[in-house]
Design an enzyme around this catalytic site. Structure first.
Site, PDB file in Angstrom:
ATOM      1  N   LYS A 259      -3.657  10.761   5.337  1.00 18.85           N
ATOM      2  CA  LYS A 259      -3.347  10.154   6.310  1.00 18.85           C
ATOM      3  C   LYS A 259      -2.267  11.029   7.342  1.00 18.85           C
ATOM      4  O   LYS A 259      -1.140  10.864   6.907  1.00 18.85           O
ATOM      5  CB  LYS A 259      -2.812   8.773   6.045  1.00 18.85           C
ATOM      6  CG  LYS A 259      -3.672   8.092   4.824  1.00 18.85           C
ATOM      7  CD  LYS A 259      -3.146   8.161   3.650  1.00 18.85           C
ATOM      8  CE  LYS A 259      -3.588   6.911   2.701  1.00 18.85           C
ATOM      9  NZ  LYS A 259      -4.902   6.664   2.583  1.00 18.85           N
TER      10      LYS A 259
ATOM     11  N   LYS B 198       3.483   4.409  -1.239  1.00 13.33           N
ATOM     12  CA  LYS B 198       3.379   5.084  -2.217  1.00 13.33           C
ATOM     13  C   LYS B 198       4.991   5.827  -2.117  1.00 13.33           C
ATOM     14  O   LYS B 198       5.126   6.820  -1.185  1.00 13.33           O
ATOM     15  CB  LYS B 198       2.387   6.275  -2.514  1.00 13.33           C
ATOM     16  CG  LYS B 198       1.103   5.608  -2.602  1.00 13.33           C
ATOM     17  CD  LYS B 198       0.216   5.528  -1.411  1.00 13.33           C
ATOM     18  CE  LYS B 198      -1.173   4.938  -1.588  1.00 13.33           C
ATOM     19  NZ  LYS B 198      -1.879   4.446  -0.433  1.00 13.33           N
TER      20      LYS B 198
ATOM     21  N   ASP C 283      16.602  10.359  -8.061  1.00 11.70           N
ATOM     22  CA  ASP C 283      18.206  10.843  -7.685  1.00 11.70           C
ATOM     23  C   ASP C 283      18.766  10.586  -6.314  1.00 11.70           C
ATOM     24  O   ASP C 283      19.927  11.060  -5.978  1.00 11.70           O
ATOM     25  CB  ASP C 283      18.587  12.119  -8.258  1.00 11.70           C
ATOM     26  CG  ASP C 283      18.724  12.175  -9.665  1.00 11.70           C
ATOM     27  OD1 ASP C 283      18.691  11.360 -10.428  1.00 11.70           O
ATOM     28  OD2 ASP C 283      18.552  13.288 -10.175  1.00 11.70           O
TER      29      ASP C 283
ATOM     30  N   ASP D 155       0.521  19.275  18.665  1.00 12.99           N
ATOM     31  CA  ASP D 155       1.086  20.436  19.496  1.00 12.99           C
ATOM     32  C   ASP D 155       2.110  21.393  18.605  1.00 12.99           C
ATOM     33  O   ASP D 155       2.906  21.820  19.082  1.00 12.99           O
ATOM     34  CB  ASP D 155       1.869  19.828  20.581  1.00 12.99           C
ATOM     35  CG  ASP D 155       1.341  19.076  21.483  1.00 12.99           C
ATOM     36  OD1 ASP D 155      -0.024  19.254  21.565  1.00 12.99           O
ATOM     37  OD2 ASP D 155       1.619  18.524  22.368  1.00 12.99           O
TER      38      ASP D 155
ATOM     39  N   HIS E 290      -8.913  11.271   1.924  1.00 10.60           N
ATOM     40  CA  HIS E 290      -7.947  10.384   1.700  1.00 10.60           C
ATOM     41  C   HIS E 290      -6.491  10.519   2.416  1.00 10.60           C
ATOM     42  O   HIS E 290      -5.608   9.813   2.365  1.00 10.60           O
ATOM     43  CB  HIS E 290      -7.764   9.941   0.228  1.00 10.60           C
ATOM     44  CG  HIS E 290      -6.966   8.807  -0.213  1.00 10.60           C
ATOM     45  ND1 HIS E 290      -5.768   8.529  -0.556  1.00 10.60           N
ATOM     46  CD2 HIS E 290      -7.569   7.354  -0.148  1.00 10.60           C
ATOM     47  CE1 HIS E 290      -5.500   7.263  -0.769  1.00 10.60           C
ATOM     48  NE2 HIS E 290      -6.445   6.619  -0.453  1.00 10.60           N
TER      49      HIS E 290
ATOM     50  N   HIS F 207       0.924  -1.174  -0.192  1.00  7.67           N
ATOM     51  CA  HIS F 207      -0.043   0.109   0.071  1.00  7.67           C
ATOM     52  C   HIS F 207       0.761   1.223  -0.084  1.00  7.67           C
ATOM     53  O   HIS F 207       0.404   2.199   0.228  1.00  7.67           O
ATOM     54  CB  HIS F 207      -1.069  -0.148   1.289  1.00  7.67           C
ATOM     55  CG  HIS F 207      -2.081   0.915   1.280  1.00  7.67           C
ATOM     56  ND1 HIS F 207      -2.423   2.053   2.308  1.00  7.67           N
ATOM     57  CD2 HIS F 207      -2.945   1.212   0.526  1.00  7.67           C
ATOM     58  CE1 HIS F 207      -3.091   2.736   1.789  1.00  7.67           C
ATOM     59  NE2 HIS F 207      -3.641   2.158   0.856  1.00  7.67           N
TER      60      HIS F 207
END
Length: 358
Positions: A278, A96, A101, A283, A276, A94
């Site tokens: 996450k 990404k 470089d 603080d 979508h 899952h």
């Protein structure tokens, strides 16, 4: 993010590594990125692409990896699905990760499909977040990618990691700009880093914890951490979708609302559409951003990745984004729960019995 990503890809001189859960062949986003990758491959840049077999099962042809190789791009499919023969449906990749470089990496919730850039509307407005990282922290993502790449097929020659990690520069960060700590989560290990980091963010908070997640499927530990933080007087806010991509996930999330509200946790739904993102911010000091949802799949079953930020100035930018998103939300109250249909509430309770399987 899409505009910035394309600019950075065009600057690549040595290598581009991409690990993606979803790639949609149609539309604008992936075709435009692919054209850049093809050009860079022609220039002699080493380009690697790995995508998840389940995430792309209905979006790409079975032999799409062969098509990609014809462009001079090295391509692998993580755990390809073969109907009637594949015995594994869980433990998906899952993550990404887009590496350029060894100096720049992008990660977050964004896959390669047009809804992620609001070029296509599926569930109202799509709200997502990604982060661009430069400097020494990039080496962590380089290691993550190479580990997954080298274990995705049998009997493969291991890469020389130093060849790619030594490309790291110091980026734009200066002394005193805090710390960025990349981390990965694996279903094959007993330690659940994603869950631990989210709970740690709640336990260390003194003033606030602000969370965005598309799904809310909570185990005992996460539920207790959320409630305990709120009962200590910490301002705990969670932003969830108002227009879900999966109705059953929406019904299931609703089963946690009353208990969380009773403890003082505040819940909001993003009225324009689907969230979508996450993120967990606390603080103005600590934040987590990556691919990890607040659900069983992300916390226990999937390969995931994220960045833990401490005393990084951009945490305030993340909080500003949260506050702006909050202004577009509707707060969930006891009346909200009562006004939901009885059928929806019953279905949510039934589905909760099998929540770990979803």
């Amino acid at each position: 993010m899409f505009i910035d990503l394309k600019d950075e890809l065009r600057k690549a001189e040595k290598f581009i590594f991409i690990e993606m859960f979803i790639i949609n062949l149609n539309g604008r986003m992936w075709p435009e990125i692919l054209e850049i990758l093809k050009e860079k491959a022609k220039e002699g840049v080493e380009v690697r692409l790995m995508y998840d077999g389940m995430g792309c099962m209905s979006l790409l042809p079975n032999d799409y990896d062969d098509t990609i190789r014809k462009f001079g791009i090295n391509c692998r499919v993580f755990a390809p699905i073969v109907p009637f023969f594949s015995t594994y449906q869980n433990n998906r990749d899952h993550r990404k990760i887009i590496l350029i470089d060894g100096k720049t990496v992008y990660t977050g919730g964004v896959n390669f499909a047009d809804e992620y850039i609001n070029e296509r509307e599926r569930f109202g407005h799509w709200k997502d977040n990604a982060i661009k990282i430069t400097g020494d922290a990039v080496s962590g993502y380089t290691s993550m990618f190479l580990q997954m790449w080298n274990t995705s097929i049998n009997k493969v020659k291991e890469d020389n990691y130093d060849k790619y990690i030594n490309s790291v520069s110091d980026g734009d960060f200066k002394e005193g700009d805090g710390y960025i700590i990349p981390f990965a989560d694996s279903p094959l290990k007993k330690d659940r880093f994603g869950e631990t980091m989210y709970i740690n963010n709640l336990n260390l908070a003194k003033d606030y914890v602000h969370i965005m997640t598309p799904y809310l499927v909570l185990g005992t530990n996460m539920m207790q951490a959320l409630k305990f933080a709120a009962k200590r007087g910490v301002d705990v806010k969670i932003i969830l979708p108002h227009i879900p991509d999966k109705p059953y996930a929406f019904w299931l999330a609703g089963t946690y609302y009353r208990e969380l509200l009773g403890a003082g946790v505040k819940i909001y739904e993003y009225t324009p559409g689907f969230v979508h993102s996450k993120m967990s911010i606390s603080d103005d000091k600590r934040a987590i951003i990556g691919t990890i949802n607040h659900d069983y799949r992300s916390l226990y079953l999937h390969y995931e990745c994220a960045a833990y930020l401490v005393d990084v100035p951009q945490i305030k930018d993340m909080e500003s984004d949260f506050v702006h998103t909050l202004s577009l939300c509707e707060e969930v109250t006891e009346d909200t729960i009562k006004n939901r249909s009885l059928v929806t509430r019953i279905l949510g309770r039934v589905i909760r019995l099998i929540a770990p399987l979803l």
